[in-house]
Design a protein around this motif. Structure first.
Motif, short mmCIF file in Angstrom:
data_model
loop_
_atom_site.label_atom_id
_atom_site.label_comp_id
_atom_site.label_asym_id
_atom_site.label_seq_id
_atom_site.Cartn_x
_atom_site.Cartn_y
_atom_site.Cartn_z
N GLN A 60 12.69 25.37 -23.53
CA GLN A 60 12.40 24.35 -22.52
C GLN A 60 11.08 24.67 -21.82
OE1 GLN A 60 16.03 24.88 -20.28
NE2 GLN A 60 16.91 22.98 -21.10
N GLY A 61 10.34 23.62 -21.52
CA GLY A 61 9.07 23.79 -20.80
C GLY A 61 7.87 23.36 -21.61
N LEU A 62 6.71 23.11 -20.86
CA LEU A 62 5.46 22.71 -21.51
C LEU A 62 4.48 23.86 -21.62
CD1 LEU A 62 4.94 19.28 -19.68
CD2 LEU A 62 5.90 19.68 -21.94
N GLY A 63 4.72 24.94 -20.96
CA GLY A 63 3.84 26.09 -21.03
C GLY A 63 2.99 26.22 -19.76
N PRO A 64 2.38 27.29 -19.56
CA PRO A 64 2.44 28.49 -20.43
C PRO A 64 3.74 29.27 -20.29
CG PRO A 64 1.10 28.95 -18.53
CD PRO A 64 1.46 27.50 -18.41
N SER A 65 4.64 28.86 -19.34
CA SER A 65 5.91 29.56 -19.15
C SER A 65 7.03 28.71 -19.78
CB SER A 65 6.17 29.78 -17.66
OG SER A 65 7.39 30.46 -17.49
N PHE A 66 7.81 29.38 -20.62
CA PHE A 66 8.91 28.69 -21.31
C PHE A 66 10.24 29.37 -20.94
CE2 PHE A 66 5.20 28.24 -24.04
CZ PHE A 66 5.17 26.89 -24.28
N GLU A 76 6.29 33.93 -21.50
CA GLU A 76 4.99 33.47 -21.01
C GLU A 76 3.94 33.59 -22.11
OE1 GLU A 76 3.92 35.56 -17.56
OE2 GLU A 76 5.65 34.92 -16.36
N CYS A 77 3.18 32.53 -22.28
CA CYS A 77 2.11 32.52 -23.28
C CYS A 77 0.83 33.08 -22.62
CB CYS A 77 1.88 31.10 -23.79
SG CYS A 77 0.56 30.98 -25.02
N THR A 78 0.29 34.14 -23.20
CA THR A 78 -0.88 34.82 -22.61
C THR A 78 -2.18 34.43 -23.30
OG1 THR A 78 -0.51 36.71 -24.08
CG2 THR A 78 0.56 36.76 -21.92
N SER A 79 -2.15 33.54 -24.28
CA SER A 79 -3.36 33.16 -25.03
C SER A 79 -3.78 31.75 -24.61
CB SER A 79 -3.07 33.20 -26.53
OG SER A 79 -4.17 32.69 -27.25
N ASP A 80 -5.12 31.54 -24.56
CA ASP A 80 -5.64 30.23 -24.23
C ASP A 80 -6.27 29.52 -25.43
OD1 ASP A 80 -7.69 31.92 -24.64
OD2 ASP A 80 -8.79 31.45 -22.79
N LYS A 81 -5.90 29.97 -26.63
CA LYS A 81 -6.49 29.42 -27.85
C LYS A 81 -5.66 28.25 -28.39
CE LYS A 81 -8.57 33.83 -29.19
NZ LYS A 81 -8.65 34.87 -30.23
N GLY A 82 -4.56 27.93 -27.74
CA GLY A 82 -3.75 26.79 -28.19
C GLY A 82 -3.04 27.03 -29.50
N ILE A 83 -2.58 28.23 -29.72
CA ILE A 83 -1.84 28.55 -30.95
C ILE A 83 -0.42 28.96 -30.57
CG2 ILE A 83 -3.91 29.22 -32.24
CD1 ILE A 83 -3.22 32.13 -31.67
N SER A 84 0.48 28.94 -31.58
CA SER A 84 1.88 29.36 -31.37
C SER A 84 2.30 30.28 -32.50
CB SER A 84 2.80 28.14 -31.31
OG SER A 84 2.81 27.46 -32.55
N MET A 115 8.03 28.74 -31.57
CA MET A 115 7.60 28.41 -30.21
C MET A 115 6.62 27.24 -30.23
SD MET A 115 9.25 30.44 -28.27
CE MET A 115 8.36 30.18 -26.73
N PRO A 116 6.71 26.34 -29.26
CA PRO A 116 5.75 25.21 -29.20
C PRO A 116 4.38 25.66 -28.69
CG PRO A 116 7.27 25.13 -27.34
CD PRO A 116 7.72 26.27 -28.21
N VAL A 117 3.36 24.82 -28.91
CA VAL A 117 2.00 25.11 -28.44
C VAL A 117 1.97 24.90 -26.93
CG1 VAL A 117 -0.42 24.47 -28.59
CG2 VAL A 117 1.03 24.42 -30.63
N SER A 118 1.38 25.85 -26.21
CA SER A 118 1.30 25.76 -24.75
C SER A 118 0.30 24.70 -24.35
CB SER A 118 0.92 27.12 -24.16
OG SER A 118 0.78 27.02 -22.77
N GLU A 119 0.72 23.77 -23.44
CA GLU A 119 -0.16 22.71 -22.96
C GLU A 119 -0.68 22.99 -21.54
OE1 GLU A 119 1.80 19.01 -23.30
OE2 GLU A 119 2.17 19.19 -25.46
N GLY A 120 -0.21 24.01 -20.88
CA GLY A 120 -0.64 24.31 -19.52
C GLY A 120 -1.74 25.35 -19.49
N LEU A 121 -2.07 25.81 -18.34
CA LEU A 121 -3.09 26.84 -18.15
C LEU A 121 -2.53 28.20 -18.48
CD1 LEU A 121 -4.60 25.59 -14.77
CD2 LEU A 121 -5.52 25.24 -17.08
N THR A 122 -3.41 29.06 -18.88
CA THR A 122 -3.00 30.43 -19.20
C THR A 122 -2.84 31.21 -17.92
OG1 THR A 122 -4.21 30.31 -21.27
CG2 THR A 122 -3.63 32.51 -20.46
N LEU A 123 -1.76 31.94 -17.83
CA LEU A 123 -1.52 32.76 -16.65
C LEU A 123 -1.94 34.18 -16.96
CD1 LEU A 123 1.99 31.42 -15.63
CD2 LEU A 123 -0.22 30.75 -14.71
N ASN A 124 -2.88 34.69 -16.17
CA ASN A 124 -3.36 36.06 -16.37
C ASN A 124 -2.69 36.98 -15.36
OD1 ASN A 124 -5.08 35.40 -18.49
ND2 ASN A 124 -6.63 34.64 -17.05
#
Length: 581
Positions: A481-487, A541-549, A572-581
């Motif tokens: 569940q979620g759009l990213g970067p946190s699922f 949490e998705c840590t990459s901003d390259k739009g890959i899964s 995992m789906p592709v993250s559509e939000g901002l990357t959280l550092n």
């Protein structure tokens, strides 16, 4: 003597006395050498008028040899050897009411009385009050009727007779019987004999007694003590006993509830039960099988374990049955008396002979009479006595007695001969057997390879992951569940076992740490109750901003062990939000 009609000339008419005055049943008739001179006598328990004139009669040839008065209606009569004394003369046991009267040398020798039954305590209290004059006869009747409706133990004969009296006769009955103690006594319904330790014809035999209280007793032939007591679900009416008491025996009892029970030596309860569609009126053992006559005008055969073998319909209701055993010829059959003045002879379900009689037959006895082995003795409804002798030249057709299916089934079918195509195919298989076997093995290997590929593909796709372990059957599905970067990752775990819980399990995640970060990569699972679904949640949490899964692998395993019980892949789906550092 003249040949009888209707039976193919197999029997000779030896004697017929229409006014012999014999009123009896097959259970009260026996043949025995009572004098030790080699000549068998006919022993009859005569019912008389039913209320008086009961007698024990002995016939020699066609004449009445002796008679003794009986105190009550005879329920059964057997001749048996009770000791090893010489000369070898059998005793006669007559079951009458609650007693067995034993005659030796045609004189009273011993009387055995059945043990008394438990008396209802409430009934005793009521009669005690009547004895002390605390209640009148009408109150006594009301109280006894209440006891009869509620108590588990039946009332005594005295109370039952009192309840059937008119009001004017009650007071006299109470004054006459109130001082006497209450007893509840059962009565004998059937009697038989059981060899003690040897199967010899003149071996010592025990008495087997069936009672109205649904009990079966085996009595010692010398001391007349109870050697064994067995219980039946209902009162027995007919018995057939085989075997030896000290070795192995079977008691086949037809009971008043319409069933047949088989008792064995090692158990005091029935071993087998034969359920009939109608009540039995005759029971005869032929070899290892049991032949039963029923009220629906049928004759049925069963094995000694209760398996039904055959059934045949008779032309009239059955009045009596008896066994016909000729050891010298190795012949065994069943004699069936019918209400249409016929006696039919059956071997299995096949009719061998029919004897016409001048009156309805009420008792049948076959055996050695005088010095003639094959003698048939019958009594009629009008009190007549019929004696017939089986001709030494009598033969029963084998085609009539062939057991099993009809003769039409033994006719061979017209099967066509082998065709040329069949012969050519057989030759081809014989010549090319090695090549055909190799081709079969190649196809079998390809089939196994295709199955393995399909299994691997199913594991990789992980559509519905299930455990392959038989000891820990598990099932799991994942929801992201979620759009990213946190699922939010939810795993629904279920124990698919029937009744056994699963414990000490853990979940471990394997993922690319350059793309994802998890708060709890290793979690313990609580005890899994069968059938319930347990949700296990964690955050990714998705840590990459390259739009890959990528794929996250999930393992369910026992704590402290490295071998997984269940494996699943989560796309995992592709993250559509901002990357959280």
């Amino acid at each position: 003597m003249s040949e009888s009609s209707g039976d193919g000339g197999k029997w000779l008419d030896a004697h017929y006395d229409p006014v012999a005055g014999l009123y009896t049943f097959s259970s009260c008739v026996d043949l025995a050498d009572l004098s030790g001179d080699g000549e068998s006598r006919l022993v009859v328990g005569d019912l008389g008028s039913g209320s008086s004139g009961m007698k024990l009669k002995v016939y020699r040839g066609t004449a009445l040899m002796s008679e003794s008065t009986l105190l009550d209606l005879p329920a059964g009569l057997v001749a048996f050897f009770m000791d090893l004394h010489e000369p070898r003369i059998p005793a006669v046991a007559v079951a009458s009411g609650p007693c067995v009267y034993v005659y030796k040398n045609l004189r009273p020798y011993f009387k055995f009385t059945l043990p008394g039954l438990e008396v209802n305590s409430l009934e005793q209290d009521v009669w005690q009050q009547a004895r002390e004059g605390q209640i009148d006869p009408l109150t006594l009747k009301e109280m006894l009727e209440g006891v009869r409706k509620k108590a588990d133990i039946p009332l005594s004969v005295r109370s039952l007779r009192f309840l059937s009296l008119e009001t004017s006769d009650m007071d006299e009955f109470v004054q006459l019987h109130k001082q006497q103690p209450i007893r509840r006594q059962t009565v004998i319904t059937c009697i038989g004999t059981l060899k003690k330790s040897t199967a010899d014809e003149d071996g010592v035999s025990c008495l087997v007694i069936g009672t109205e209280s649904s009990d079966v007793y085996v009595l010692d032939p010398e001391a007349f003590i109870i050697l064994s007591k067995m219980s039946l679900p209902a009162a027995p009416t007919m018995m057939d006993v085989t075997g030896q008491f000290d070795v192995e025996f079977r008691i086949t009892a037809a009971c008043r509830n319409g069933n047949i029970y088989i008792l064995r030596r090692e158990s005091d309860k029935p071993k087998y039960c034969i359920e009939l569609s109608s009540h039995p009126v005759g029971l005869v053992r032929v070899g290892k099988n049991v032949v039963v006559g029923c009220t629906d005008e049928s004759l049925q055969g069963f094995t000694q374990k209760g398996k039904k073998l055959w059934r045949t319909i008779l032309p009239a209701p059955i009045t009596t049955m008896a066994a016909m055993d000729l050891p010298t010829r190795g012949f065994q059959a069943v004699l069936v008396g019918l209400a249409n003045c016929e006696v039919q002879l059956y071997r299995d379900k096949n009719l061998l002979s029919t004897i016409k009689t001048p009156d309805v037959v009420t008792s049948i006895c076959f055996g050695r009479y005088g010095r003639e082995d094959g003698t048939l003795i019958m009594t009629t409804k009008g009190g007549g006595l019929i004696v017939k002798i089986l001709k030494r030249t009598a033969a029963f057709d084998d085609k009539d007695s062939a057991p099993g299916p009809p003769l039409a089934q033994s006719v061979r079918l017209n099967v066509p001969k082998k065709t040329k195509l069949y012969v050519d195919q057989t030759l081809r298989e014989r010549e090319n057997g090695l090549a055909m076997h190799r081709a079969f093995q190649m196809d079998l290997s390809r089939l196994r390879l295709a199955a393995a590929k399909a299994y691997v593909k199913a594991l990789e796709s992980s559509l519905t992951p299930m455990s392959s372990s038989l000891t820990e059957p598990l099932k799991m599905n994942a929801v992201v569940q979620g759009l990213g970067p946190s699922f939010k990752l939810t795993l629904n775990v279920q124990n698919t076992a029937a009744c056994r819980p699963v414990m000490n399990l853990a979940i471990s995640f394997l993922y690319d740490e350059s793309l994802y970060r998890m708060r709890n990569p290793y979690m313990k699972i609580p005890l899994l109750v069968p059938g319930l679904i347990y949700p296990v949640e964690t955050f990714v949490e998705c840590t990459s901003d390259k739009g890959i899964s990528d794929i996250i692998k999930v393992f369910i395993l026992h704590e402290g062990k490295s071998s997984p019980l269940l494996t699943a892949h989560i796309n995992m789906p592709v993250s559509e939000g901002l990357t959280l550092n």
